[in-house]
Design a protein around this motif. Structure first.
Motif, mmCIF file in Angstrom:
data_model
loop_
_atom_site.group_PDB
_atom_site.id
_atom_site.type_symbol
_atom_site.label_atom_id
_atom_site.label_comp_id
_atom_site.label_asym_id
_atom_site.label_seq_id
_atom_site.Cartn_x
_atom_site.Cartn_y
_atom_site.Cartn_z
ATOM 1 N N ALA A 1 39.372 3.013 -30.986
ATOM 2 C CA ALA A 1 40.247 2.217 -31.802
ATOM 3 C C ALA A 1 41.186 3.262 -32.889
ATOM 4 O O ALA A 1 40.357 3.661 -33.480
ATOM 5 C CB ALA A 1 39.826 0.962 -32.139
ATOM 6 N N PHE A 2 42.363 3.418 -32.640
ATOM 7 C CA PHE A 2 42.963 4.018 -33.776
ATOM 8 C C PHE A 2 43.728 2.975 -34.733
ATOM 9 O O PHE A 2 44.608 2.399 -34.224
ATOM 10 C CB PHE A 2 43.826 4.994 -33.204
ATOM 11 C CG PHE A 2 43.364 6.201 -32.288
ATOM 12 C CD1 PHE A 2 42.978 7.182 -32.805
ATOM 13 C CD2 PHE A 2 43.355 5.953 -30.946
ATOM 14 C CE1 PHE A 2 42.623 8.247 -32.047
ATOM 15 C CE2 PHE A 2 42.688 7.113 -30.261
ATOM 16 C CZ PHE A 2 42.264 8.231 -30.536
ATOM 17 N N SER A 3 43.350 3.217 -35.895
ATOM 18 C CA SER A 3 43.832 2.497 -36.922
ATOM 19 C C SER A 3 44.717 2.876 -37.961
ATOM 20 O O SER A 3 44.249 3.850 -38.741
ATOM 21 C CB SER A 3 42.752 1.478 -37.497
ATOM 22 O OG SER A 3 43.238 0.408 -38.417
ATOM 23 N N PHE A 4 46.006 2.666 -38.025
ATOM 24 C CA PHE A 4 46.840 3.137 -39.196
ATOM 25 C C PHE A 4 46.806 2.471 -40.358
ATOM 26 O O PHE A 4 46.697 1.215 -40.456
ATOM 27 C CB PHE A 4 48.372 3.195 -38.670
ATOM 28 C CG PHE A 4 48.503 4.295 -37.544
ATOM 29 C CD1 PHE A 4 49.187 5.513 -37.820
ATOM 30 C CD2 PHE A 4 48.173 4.068 -36.181
ATOM 31 C CE1 PHE A 4 49.328 6.405 -36.895
ATOM 32 C CE2 PHE A 4 48.622 4.994 -35.244
ATOM 33 C CZ PHE A 4 49.205 6.123 -35.362
ATOM 34 N N ALA B 1 40.014 -3.335 -36.230
ATOM 35 C CA ALA B 1 39.949 -1.990 -35.346
ATOM 36 C C ALA B 1 38.247 -1.954 -35.287
ATOM 37 O O ALA B 1 37.848 -1.618 -34.250
ATOM 38 C CB ALA B 1 40.501 -0.865 -36.107
ATOM 39 N N ASP B 2 37.589 -2.175 -36.175
ATOM 40 C CA ASP B 2 36.096 -1.970 -35.923
ATOM 41 C C ASP B 2 35.406 -3.019 -34.799
ATOM 42 O O ASP B 2 34.894 -2.639 -34.023
ATOM 43 C CB ASP B 2 35.242 -2.692 -37.478
ATOM 44 C CG ASP B 2 35.354 -1.336 -38.548
ATOM 45 O OD1 ASP B 2 35.556 -0.273 -38.173
ATOM 46 O OD2 ASP B 2 35.001 -1.603 -39.572
ATOM 47 N N GLY B 3 36.260 -4.134 -35.057
ATOM 48 C CA GLY B 3 35.651 -5.123 -33.767
ATOM 49 C C GLY B 3 36.166 -4.740 -32.480
ATOM 50 O O GLY B 3 35.272 -5.017 -31.523
ATOM 51 N N LEU B 4 37.251 -4.276 -32.223
ATOM 52 C CA LEU B 4 37.788 -3.645 -31.140
ATOM 53 C C LEU B 4 37.047 -2.674 -30.576
ATOM 54 O O LEU B 4 36.552 -2.648 -29.538
ATOM 55 C CB LEU B 4 39.234 -3.427 -31.193
ATOM 56 C CG LEU B 4 40.454 -4.572 -31.223
ATOM 57 C CD1 LEU B 4 41.569 -3.913 -31.809
ATOM 58 C CD2 LEU B 4 40.413 -5.447 -30.175
ATOM 59 N N ALA B 5 36.577 -1.528 -31.517
ATOM 60 C CA ALA B 5 35.865 -0.573 -31.137
ATOM 61 C C ALA B 5 34.296 -1.122 -30.714
ATOM 62 O O ALA B 5 33.557 -0.520 -29.811
ATOM 63 C CB ALA B 5 35.754 0.501 -32.486
#
Length: 661
Positions: free
Chosen positions: A144-147, A128-132
């Protein structure tokens, strides 16, 4: 317990929320029946937790990424993922998103900006960090929302992901679904802080603790968190909820006190929303019955069709061809009219520089690589030339940066990760072998990721800075493992690795950095990975090797040349994929083979080559296949001890023994 919202919502908005909650619940209830009928292999129920996944998804924007978990069926349904292939996926059918290669919610759909989970907890949070970061670099207003669950907050990836997000000011929101239990372990045995959201303070992040069964509170908090994240202020949300079924159905719920079920049944998110709609005069009990019937009808045909859909049919070639991306790289075409004398380290630097000039999608991440230029100074000067967006210092993390590389690659970047020393790659092992390597085979597009790893001994660096760990990765389908042993190959194979659409582990020998030099063209040239090369022709025996072993082999071959013995040297260059044809050809030619490697003998990389030769080339052999490797001990620091440890200590004896057979 009553729920209210701080803002006005229309009857249509309320009904839309209700239908999304109910669709999740009704599909789940049907799946539980199918599980009892043995028509589905496993189910992780989200009954009682619907408000979290649905609330996040309805509050997110279409460009936002969502990285859900097992209990987040509502993420897929609220994002309008087509139900037929979704059901096929859940049943393991051929028309599912992974074609039967993985089960349940272990998949994603890029056109819906959903990136699926793997079984290893918290592993997707660095992704998610990479996508953000990718969205931030592109200047897009996307988050990016990460569960994750409460149990995952003890994992290292959770902490590395939060820290990286805070340090880089990423547009990311992490959501903890705290349902009280990690499988059977209650939260009281998992953490000592009062709230998991309190952990945000330690990373300089915003933290919110909310009622996860109040969809209005979820949605309002997510909207607030999204604005903060877009402003470079990442957020951690802890949504308190409860799991009304077992971890998965087979585990049951006998370990949960009955009183908890009674208390949480009163907080059921759908019951509370129905009470809200009745109180506001939006709908009543007869309306709920009618809507339930409509919802059931909305997915009935797709479900029945999926139940009767075709199962996957095994075809060996199809499965093998799915492991690697076959996308054709398109590096620039250029002429090579000038040559220079360069060291091994020089060509690594110049090749990276060349690629970074050619393609803005390249960026590099690692410890001390920016202002400092890396411990081996390979990225010295890069920060000034290419800027801090592309030359990125990381905290002291391995797993977190590798996961981020995957997220960047999903968004079309070509991330390069520098491991400060190859020995430290063990701290990121899970991301490499379970996440990055398997993803394309399962569902993702190409992942162009290059992991550079300085390895090898001979420099007195001791047990934790001298290992040759390339063999660890040879049995992991989906990876490519490249180990150059010449200056020319360091140049061209790094260039090829950078442009290859698959994840590549590129091992660079530290001792060769400044001890080996030759004249090479000014520009690197692309070639497909996986082809061995004869570096010296011979007839009496073959040395098969790679990396530092190439220099050892060439030196010893020259010594034996003076004795009238002709040794052939085959440089494998890549350990995965292997060039079997070249191995076959040299064995057939000389009939005698010595396998030379720097790693320890037992289960070393060339043990696999020995097996290949024994099985596939036996009739051409004039002697047993022999190996020359380092001692089965950790690599020592002292020069004398290290010399005795190395394969070179016994190389001449092993060749002599082979030739005399």
């Amino acid at each position: 317990m009553a729920i209210t919202t701080k803002k006005e919502i229309s009857a249509d908005q309320a009904l839309n929320i209700y239908k999304n909650l109910l669709l999740h619940r009704r599909i789940e209830e049907r799946m539980l029946k199918l599980l009892r009928q043995n028509k589905i292999s496993k189910w992780f129920s989200g009954i009682g937790q619907e408000a979290v996944g649905v609330g996040v998804t309805l509050s997110a924007k279409p460009k936002d990424y969502i990285l859900p978990m097992h209990r987040n069926l509502g993420v897929f349904t609220a994002r309008n993922v087509p139900l037929y292939p979704l059901f096929c996926q859940l049943f393991g059918k051929a028309e599912g998103f992974t074609g039967g290669r993985d089960r349940s919610f272990h998949f994603g759909i890029m056109e819906h900006n959903i990136v699926g989970m793997i079984s290893h907890l918290a592993a997707m949070m660095p992704v998610a960090d990479g996508l953000a970061l990718a969205k931030k670099l592109k200047g897009e207003d996307a988050v990016a929302f990460s569960f994750c669950g409460d149990g995952a907050t003890s994992e290292g990836d959770f902490h590395e992901a939060l820290n990286l997000a805070a340090v880089w000011k990423l547009p990311v929101v992490f959501i903890i679904e705290n349902n009280g239990y990690g499988l059977s372990t209650p939260t009281s045995e998992q953490f000592a802080c009062e709230h998991l959201s309190d952990r945000a303070k330690g990373y300089g992040m915003h933290g919110f603790n909310i009622d996860g069964n109040n969809i209005f509170e979820v949605m309002e908090t997510v909207e607030k968190a999204r604005k903060l994240a877009l402003n470079g202020e990442p957020v951690l949300i802890e949504a308190k909820t409860f799991r009304m079924r077992g971890h998965e159905e087979a585990s049951g719920t006998h370990y949960v006190p009955d009183i908890l079920f009674e208390n949480w049944a009163e907080k059921d998110p759908i019951l509370r929303f129905e009470n809200f709609m009745e109180r506001e005069g939006i709908a009543g009990k007869e309306d709920f019955k009618k809507i339930t019937k409509e919802i059931d009808q909305s997915f009935r045909k797709d479900l029945e069709k999926a139940i009767n859909a075709e199962d996957p049919v095994f075809d060996e070639q199809t499965e093998i061809s799915a492991v690697y991306s076959t996308e054709e790289p398109k590096p620039p075409v250029h002429s090579n009219g000038i040559t220079y004398e360069k060291r091994f380290v020089d060509v690594l630097q110049s090749t990276l520089w060349q690629a970074f000039e050619e393609d803005d999608s390249f960026l590099i991440m690692g410890q001390d690589i920016a202002e400092y230029g890396g411990v081996f100074k390979i990225t010295e000067g890069f920060l000034k030339e290419f800027g801090e967006d592309r030359i990125r210092n990381t905290p002291i993390i391995e797993s977190g940066v590798l996961g981020a590389a995957m997220g960047l690659a999903l968004e079309g970047f070509k991330p390069v990760v520098e491991m400060q020393f190859a020995d430290f790659i063990s701290c990121g092992f899970n991301q490499i072998v379970n996440n990055i390597a398997k993803s394309h085979y399962r569902w993702t597009p190409s992942l162009n990721i290059t992991i550079r790893a300085p390895h090898g001994g001979g420099v007195g660096a001791g047990p934790f800075h001298s290992q040759s760990v390339e063999g660890w990765f040879m049995q992991i389908p989906g990876l490519k493992v490249v180990v150059p042993g010449t200056v020319e190959d360091a140049q061209n194979l790094l260039y090829s690795s950078l442009y290859d659409p698959n994840p590549v582990l590129f091992f660079e020998h530290k001792k060769l950095y400044r001890s080996l030099k030759t004249t090479v063209p000014d520009k690197a040239t692309y070639e497909p990975l996986g082809k061995a090369k004869i570096l010296k022709e011979g007839n009496d025996a073959t040395i098969v090797t790679y990396g530092m072993g190439v220099q050892w082999a060439l030196n010893i071959a020259e010594e034996f040349e003076h004795k009238g013995i002709s040794l052939e040297v085959l440089d494998l260059r890549t350990l995965l994929p292997l060039d079997k044809e070249s191995i076959h050809a040299t064995v057939k030619k000389t009939g005698k083979v010595l396998l030379l490697q720097e790693p320890m003998l037992t289960l070393g990389p060339l043990s696999e080559i020995s097996a290949i030769i024994s099985e596939e080339c036996f009739e051409w052999l004039d002697a047993p296949v022999m190996r020359c490797a380092s001692l089965d001990t950790p690599i020592p620091h002292d020069k004398g001890l290290e010399d005795g440890f190395m394969a070179t200590a016994k190389l001449e004896d092993q060749i002599t023994k082979l030739l005399k057979y």
